[in-house]
Scaffold this motif. Structure first.
Motif, PDB file in Angstrom:
ATOM      1  N   ALA A  79       0.824  -1.212   0.000  1.00  0.00           N
ATOM      2  CA  ALA A  79       0.000   0.000   0.000  1.00  0.00           C
ATOM      3  C   ALA A  79       0.854   1.255   0.000  1.00  0.00           C
ATOM      4  O   ALA A  79       0.455   2.288  -0.569  1.00  0.00           O
ATOM      5  N   ALA A  80       2.031   1.195   0.596  1.00  0.00           N
ATOM      6  CA  ALA A  80       2.931   2.347   0.595  1.00  0.00           C
ATOM      7  C   ALA A  80       3.487   2.615  -0.791  1.00  0.00           C
ATOM      8  O   ALA A  80       3.836   3.757  -1.113  1.00  0.00           O
ATOM      9  N   ARG A  81       3.576   1.598  -1.633  1.00  0.00           N
ATOM     10  CA  ARG A  81       4.133   1.744  -2.994  1.00  0.00           C
ATOM     11  C   ARG A  81       3.062   1.720  -4.079  1.00  0.00           C
ATOM     12  O   ARG A  81       3.391   1.663  -5.261  1.00  0.00           O
ATOM     13  N   VAL A  82       1.792   1.736  -3.735  1.00  0.00           N
ATOM     14  CA  VAL A  82       0.731   1.602  -4.734  1.00  0.00           C
ATOM     15  C   VAL A  82       0.720   2.783  -5.705  1.00  0.00           C
ATOM     16  O   VAL A  82       0.320   2.627  -6.866  1.00  0.00           O
ATOM     17  N   ALA A  83       1.201   3.942  -5.303  1.00  0.00           N
ATOM     18  CA  ALA A  83       1.243   5.108  -6.192  1.00  0.00           C
ATOM     19  C   ALA A  83       2.246   4.909  -7.326  1.00  0.00           C
ATOM     20  O   ALA A  83       2.105   5.510  -8.393  1.00  0.00           O
ATOM     21  N   ARG A 112      -6.545   1.896  -5.024  1.00  0.00           N
ATOM     22  CA  ARG A 112      -5.447   2.155  -4.078  1.00  0.00           C
ATOM     23  C   ARG A 112      -5.380   1.093  -2.978  1.00  0.00           C
ATOM     24  O   ARG A 112      -4.654   1.252  -2.015  1.00  0.00           O
ATOM     25  N   VAL A 113      -6.113   0.023  -3.132  1.00  0.00           N
ATOM     26  CA  VAL A 113      -6.146  -1.050  -2.139  1.00  0.00           C
ATOM     27  C   VAL A 113      -5.316  -2.234  -2.636  1.00  0.00           C
ATOM     28  O   VAL A 113      -5.450  -2.667  -3.776  1.00  0.00           O
ATOM     29  N   ALA A 137      -4.344 -10.538   3.704  1.00  0.00           N
ATOM     30  CA  ALA A 137      -4.442  -9.211   4.305  1.00  0.00           C
ATOM     31  C   ALA A 137      -4.764  -8.206   3.214  1.00  0.00           C
ATOM     32  O   ALA A 137      -4.505  -8.442   2.028  1.00  0.00           O
ATOM     33  N   ARG A 138      -5.311  -7.090   3.635  1.00  0.00           N
ATOM     34  CA  ARG A 138      -5.684  -6.025   2.714  1.00  0.00           C
ATOM     35  C   ARG A 138      -5.297  -4.706   3.352  1.00  0.00           C
ATOM     36  O   ARG A 138      -5.494  -4.498   4.550  1.00  0.00           O
ATOM     37  N   ALA A 139      -4.746  -3.800   2.551  1.00  0.00           N
ATOM     38  CA  ALA A 139      -4.346  -2.488   3.070  1.00  0.00           C
ATOM     39  C   ALA A 139      -4.591  -1.435   1.994  1.00  0.00           C
ATOM     40  O   ALA A 139      -4.492  -1.696   0.801  1.00  0.00           O
ATOM     41  N   GLY A 140      -4.896  -0.260   2.443  1.00  0.00           N
ATOM     42  CA  GLY A 140      -5.136   0.874   1.549  1.00  0.00           C
ATOM     43  C   GLY A 140      -5.460   2.092   2.371  1.00  0.00           C
ATOM     44  O   GLY A 140      -5.401   2.071   3.610  1.00  0.00           O
ATOM     45  N   PRO A 141      -5.825   3.155   1.697  1.00  0.00           N
ATOM     46  CA  PRO A 141      -6.156   4.374   2.435  1.00  0.00           C
ATOM     47  C   PRO A 141      -7.434   4.180   3.260  1.00  0.00           C
ATOM     48  O   PRO A 141      -8.322   3.425   2.885  1.00  0.00           O
ATOM     49  N   VAL A 142      -7.502   4.876   4.372  1.00  0.00           N
ATOM     50  CA  VAL A 142      -8.648   4.752   5.260  1.00  0.00           C
ATOM     51  C   VAL A 142      -9.626   5.880   4.949  1.00  0.00           C
ATOM     52  O   VAL A 142      -9.259   7.044   4.857  1.00  0.00           O
ATOM     53  N   GLU A 145     -15.519   4.936   6.245  1.00  0.00           N
ATOM     54  CA  GLU A 145     -16.103   3.629   6.499  1.00  0.00           C
ATOM     55  C   GLU A 145     -15.059   2.518   6.491  1.00  0.00           C
ATOM     56  O   GLU A 145     -15.368   1.357   6.277  1.00  0.00           O
ATOM     57  N   GLY A 146     -13.803   2.832   6.706  1.00  0.00           N
ATOM     58  CA  GLY A 146     -12.752   1.814   6.713  1.00  0.00           C
ATOM     59  C   GLY A 146     -11.952   1.866   5.419  1.00  0.00           C
ATOM     60  O   GLY A 146     -11.919   2.870   4.718  1.00  0.00           O
ATOM     61  N   VAL A 147     -11.308   0.763   5.104  1.00  0.00           N
ATOM     62  CA  VAL A 147     -10.474   0.672   3.909  1.00  0.00           C
ATOM     63  C   VAL A 147     -11.381   0.665   2.689  1.00  0.00           C
ATOM     64  O   VAL A 147     -12.373  -0.037   2.628  1.00  0.00           O
ATOM     65  N   PHE A 148     -11.032   1.486   1.687  1.00  0.00           N
ATOM     66  CA  PHE A 148     -11.850   1.562   0.452  1.00  0.00           C
ATOM     67  C   PHE A 148     -11.899   0.250  -0.243  1.00  0.00           C
ATOM     68  O   PHE A 148     -11.051  -0.537  -0.287  1.00  0.00           O
TER      69      PHE A 148
END
Length: 148
Positions: A79-83, A112-113, A137-142, A145-148
């Motif tokens: 998620a830190a490198r998704v951009a 972005r997830v 696991a799943r990560a992305g911007p918050v 309503e939580g992670v998109f």
């Protein structure tokens, strides 16, 4: 021969027989000789099986926690490198999963997830093949309503 044996039994009161100079034991006791060894060996086998099972369960639980941690960290790294794009996010996730003792088995980027699946291979004494423990696991911007 039988008369001599009955004489020894009668001389010893009918219940006990002299075996050596100082040792006496009940008549007919010889049929149980060595049974204590069998019981001890059987008890040791049961203790061994219980110990091996407990160690196996403990190692599977430890591998599950390791897989969970590796998946969480890999998802955060991705998620830190998704951009930078999908390839950069999955490379970062794969590097973190490998450093955590796992192997990246799936990597998906949707918007972005980042969704990650990590597998940890475990060799246990009970199973003939290696066990595979997987975690996702799943990560992305918050958002609100939580992670998109």
């Amino acid at each position: 021969m039988v008369a001599g044996l009955q004489g020894k039994r009668a001389a010893a009161g009918g219940r006990w027989r002299l075996v050596g100079l100082l040792l006496a034991r009940p008549v007919g006791w010889g049929s149980d000789r060595g049974s204590g060894v069998v019981w001890v060996v059987g008890f040791m086998a049961v203790v061994w099986v219980v110990a091996v099972t407990a160690m196996t369960v403990g190692s599977v639980r430890a591998a599950r926690h390791r897989a969970d941690a590796a998946a969480d960290l890999a998802a955060l790294a991705g998620a830190a490198r998704v951009a930078e794009g999908r390839a950069a996010a999955c490379r970062a996730a794969e590097a973190i999963a490998a450093k955590s003792g796992g192997r990246l088995s799936a990597c998906g980027v949707r918007g972005r997830v980042v969704e990650i699946s990590v597998t940890v291979v475990l060799k246990v004494p009970i199973a003939t093949d290696a066990l595979r423990v997987s975690s996702r696991a799943r990560a992305g911007p918050v958002g609100t309503e939580g992670v998109f």
